[in-house]
Design a protein around this motif. Structure first.
Motif, PDB file in Angstrom:
ATOM      1  N   VAL A   1      18.584  19.420  14.560  1.00  0.00           N
ATOM      2  CA  VAL A   1      19.873  20.004  14.937  1.00  0.00           C
ATOM      3  C   VAL A   1      21.045  19.111  14.535  1.00  0.00           C
ATOM      4  O   VAL A   1      22.171  19.586  14.368  1.00  0.00           O
ATOM      5  N   TYR A   2      20.792  17.806  14.347  1.00  0.00           N
ATOM      6  CA  TYR A   2      21.851  16.878  13.970  1.00  0.00           C
ATOM      7  C   TYR A   2      22.106  16.823  12.464  1.00  0.00           C
ATOM      8  O   TYR A   2      23.116  16.252  12.031  1.00  0.00           O
ATOM      9  N   GLU A   3      21.207  17.361  11.662  1.00  0.00           N
ATOM     10  CA  GLU A   3      21.341  17.229  10.214  1.00  0.00           C
ATOM     11  C   GLU A   3      22.617  17.918   9.707  1.00  0.00           C
ATOM     12  O   GLU A   3      22.869  19.068  10.012  1.00  0.00           O
ATOM     13  N   GLN A   4      23.399  17.147   8.941  1.00  0.00           N
ATOM     14  CA  GLN A   4      24.635  17.626   8.305  1.00  0.00           C
ATOM     15  C   GLN A   4      25.707  18.056   9.309  1.00  0.00           C
ATOM     16  O   GLN A   4      26.609  18.842   8.977  1.00  0.00           O
ATOM     17  N   VAL A   5      25.630  17.518  10.531  1.00  0.00           N
ATOM     18  CA  VAL A   5      26.704  17.759  11.505  1.00  0.00           C
ATOM     19  C   VAL A   5      28.012  17.187  10.968  1.00  0.00           C
ATOM     20  O   VAL A   5      28.045  16.106  10.378  1.00  0.00           O
ATOM     21  N   GLU A   6      29.107  17.919  11.196  1.00  0.00           N
ATOM     22  CA  GLU A   6      30.404  17.526  10.664  1.00  0.00           C
ATOM     23  C   GLU A   6      31.272  16.779  11.671  1.00  0.00           C
ATOM     24  O   GLU A   6      32.060  15.907  11.295  1.00  0.00           O
ATOM     25  N   GLN A   7      31.151  17.141  12.969  1.00  0.00           N
ATOM     26  CA  GLN A   7      32.089  16.608  13.951  1.00  0.00           C
ATOM     27  C   GLN A   7      31.444  15.625  14.918  1.00  0.00           C
ATOM     28  O   GLN A   7      31.841  14.463  14.963  1.00  0.00           O
ATOM     29  N   ALA A   8      30.484  16.065  15.713  1.00  0.00           N
ATOM     30  CA  ALA A   8      29.950  15.197  16.768  1.00  0.00           C
ATOM     31  C   ALA A   8      28.472  15.455  17.013  1.00  0.00           C
ATOM     32  O   ALA A   8      28.035  16.609  17.098  1.00  0.00           O
TER      33      ALA A   8
ATOM     34  N   ALA B   1      31.401  12.150  10.951  1.00  0.00           N
ATOM     35  CA  ALA B   1      30.830  12.682  12.196  1.00  0.00           C
ATOM     36  C   ALA B   1      30.636  11.544  13.191  1.00  0.00           C
ATOM     37  O   ALA B   1      30.265  10.429  12.826  1.00  0.00           O
ATOM     38  N   ARG B   2      30.868  11.833  14.463  1.00  0.00           N
ATOM     39  CA  ARG B   2      30.821  10.800  15.502  1.00  0.00           C
ATOM     40  C   ARG B   2      29.606  10.962  16.403  1.00  0.00           C
ATOM     41  O   ARG B   2      29.145  12.084  16.646  1.00  0.00           O
ATOM     42  N   ALA B   3      29.077   9.852  16.877  1.00  0.00           N
ATOM     43  CA  ALA B   3      28.042   9.849  17.906  1.00  0.00           C
ATOM     44  C   ALA B   3      28.728   9.739  19.259  1.00  0.00           C
ATOM     45  O   ALA B   3      29.480   8.789  19.506  1.00  0.00           O
TER      46      ALA B   3
ATOM     47  N   GLU C   1      19.380   9.258  21.170  1.00  0.00           N
ATOM     48  CA  GLU C   1      20.236   8.419  20.323  1.00  0.00           C
ATOM     49  C   GLU C   1      19.505   8.028  19.046  1.00  0.00           C
ATOM     50  O   GLU C   1      20.105   7.949  17.965  1.00  0.00           O
ATOM     51  N   ASP C   2      18.190   7.804  19.143  1.00  0.00           N
ATOM     52  CA  ASP C   2      17.402   7.497  17.948  1.00  0.00           C
ATOM     53  C   ASP C   2      17.477   8.647  16.945  1.00  0.00           C
ATOM     54  O   ASP C   2      17.558   8.421  15.727  1.00  0.00           O
ATOM     55  N   LEU C   3      17.444   9.873  17.453  1.00  0.00           N
ATOM     56  CA  LEU C   3      17.535  11.030  16.563  1.00  0.00           C
ATOM     57  C   LEU C   3      18.877  11.068  15.837  1.00  0.00           C
ATOM     58  O   LEU C   3      18.947  11.457  14.666  1.00  0.00           O
ATOM     59  N   VAL C   4      19.945  10.677  16.527  1.00  0.00           N
ATOM     60  CA  VAL C   4      21.263  10.624  15.889  1.00  0.00           C
ATOM     61  C   VAL C   4      21.251   9.584  14.769  1.00  0.00           C
ATOM     62  O   VAL C   4      21.742   9.824  13.661  1.00  0.00           O
ATOM     63  N   ARG C   5      20.691   8.425  15.045  1.00  0.00           N
ATOM     64  CA  ARG C   5      20.656   7.355  14.036  1.00  0.00           C
ATOM     65  C   ARG C   5      19.876   7.782  12.798  1.00  0.00           C
ATOM     66  O   ARG C   5      20.208   7.384  11.671  1.00  0.00           O
TER      67      ARG C   5
END
Length: 318
Positions: free
Chosen positions: A205-212, A235-237, A223-227
């Motif tokens: 779900v995080y792939e190619q996110v533009e904003q957050a 895009a911000r975490a 958080e590991d998935l975001v990294r």
């Protein structure tokens, strides 16, 4: 006749022969809208329970509906595209389609291809049900004057939502792990993972996110998935915590939900969003869902007052 890869919501699908695997709400929406676009549709499912009226409607419109035992035993000969409902990924029918080299799209991929590009997708997934967070998000967006609807696992089937004649300002979308496995090139504007649990593949779900990318401080796996995600530059975490938030997070101070991520002076202060008394109850999951909804809405440009008013409106409906 163009191949399905080249077609969108404003194109004629005449001549495309599509098989829809599964005739639940997602399958019906896919079959219905592909029929309206001009495709020749065959919908298959082993169960006909409770779907007889929908089947009759689509047959009147020209679709072929095969329901009941043995309906999915063989893939029709003349097929250009297979659209799979969630949960059908490992079925023999889809295996046969792949052996033939046919394109196999999930419900989410079809919706993404048919979407209006001007409507951002704000997505929530997790091992637990994303429904409440999505409904809260939709309430906040409405309070900000955005035309929206909860969709996916939390509301309208995605294909039905994206094919509305008047495109929405934003969609509040709940996605299950099964839906994410058929998401194709889908790229959310912002996305959140509530928790990971034993569910694989939620990081999609995080792939190619533009904003957050919204993650949970209490669940380091999110958080590991975001990294690990490949996001759009800029895009911000954004962290969510039930405690006092650090810079770049939303959290709770005494009896207030506060924002230290989307304000100019976040290094030294926090902005009040609402009181915990504005929420349906004070259980941790409810507060967490409210913070997720607030984070996704704030990333979309919604102001503090609309966050408060939307969460209060959700409380009223509850």
């Amino acid at each position: 006749m163009s191949g399905p890869d080249a077609l969108g919501r404003h194109d004629s699908w005449e001549g495309v022969r599509a098989v829809v695997a599964g005739f639940g709400s997602a399958g019906f929406a896919s079959a219905d809208n592909l029929t309206h676009l001009g495709a020749g549709v065959t919908a298959l499912d082993e169960s006909a329970a409770g779907r007889e009226e929908e089947a009759e409607l689509l047959e009147v419109l020209g679709a072929t509906i095969r329901l009941g035992a043995g309906a999915t035993a063989t893939l029709p000969d003349d097929v250009d595209l297979v659209v799979a409902s969630p949960g059908w990924e490992d079925s023999p029918l889809l295996a046969a389609a792949r052996e033939r080299g046919l394109p196999v799209w999930g419900e989410v991929e079809l919706a993404w291809r048919l979407r209006d590009p001007g409507t951002p997708w704000l997505c929530v997934t997790g091992a637990r049900d994303p429904g409440r967070a999505v409904l809260m998000l939709a309430a906040v967006l409405r309070a900000a004057g955005r035309r929206t609807v909860p969709a996916g696992a939390a509301g309208l089937p995605l294909v039905e939502a994206v094919m509305d004649p008047e495109p929405y300002d934003a969609l509040a979308i709940g996605l299950t792990a099964a839906q994410l496995r058929g998401s194709g090139a889908m790229a959310a504007a912002s996305a959140a993972v509530l928790d990971v649990g034993a569910e694989p593949g939620l990081g999609r779900v995080y792939e190619q996110v533009e904003q957050a990318c919204v993650y949970q401080l209490a669940d380091p796996a999110t958080e590991d998935l975001v990294r690990e995600a490949d996001v759009v530059e800029g895009a911000r975490a954004i962290g969510i915590t039930l405690g006092v938030p650090g810079v770049g997070m939303l959290g709770v101070v005494e009896d207030l939900l506060v924002d230290r991520a989307f304000i100019a002076d976040r290094g030294s202060s926090a902005a009040e969003l609402c009181s915990v008394e504005d929420l349906p109850d004070l259980t941790p999951e409810v507060v967490q869902d409210a913070l997720v909804a607030a984070a996704l809405a704030r990333a979309h440009g919604v102001d503090q007052v609309a966050v408060r008013d939307g969460l209060r409106a959700f409380t009223t409906r509850a």
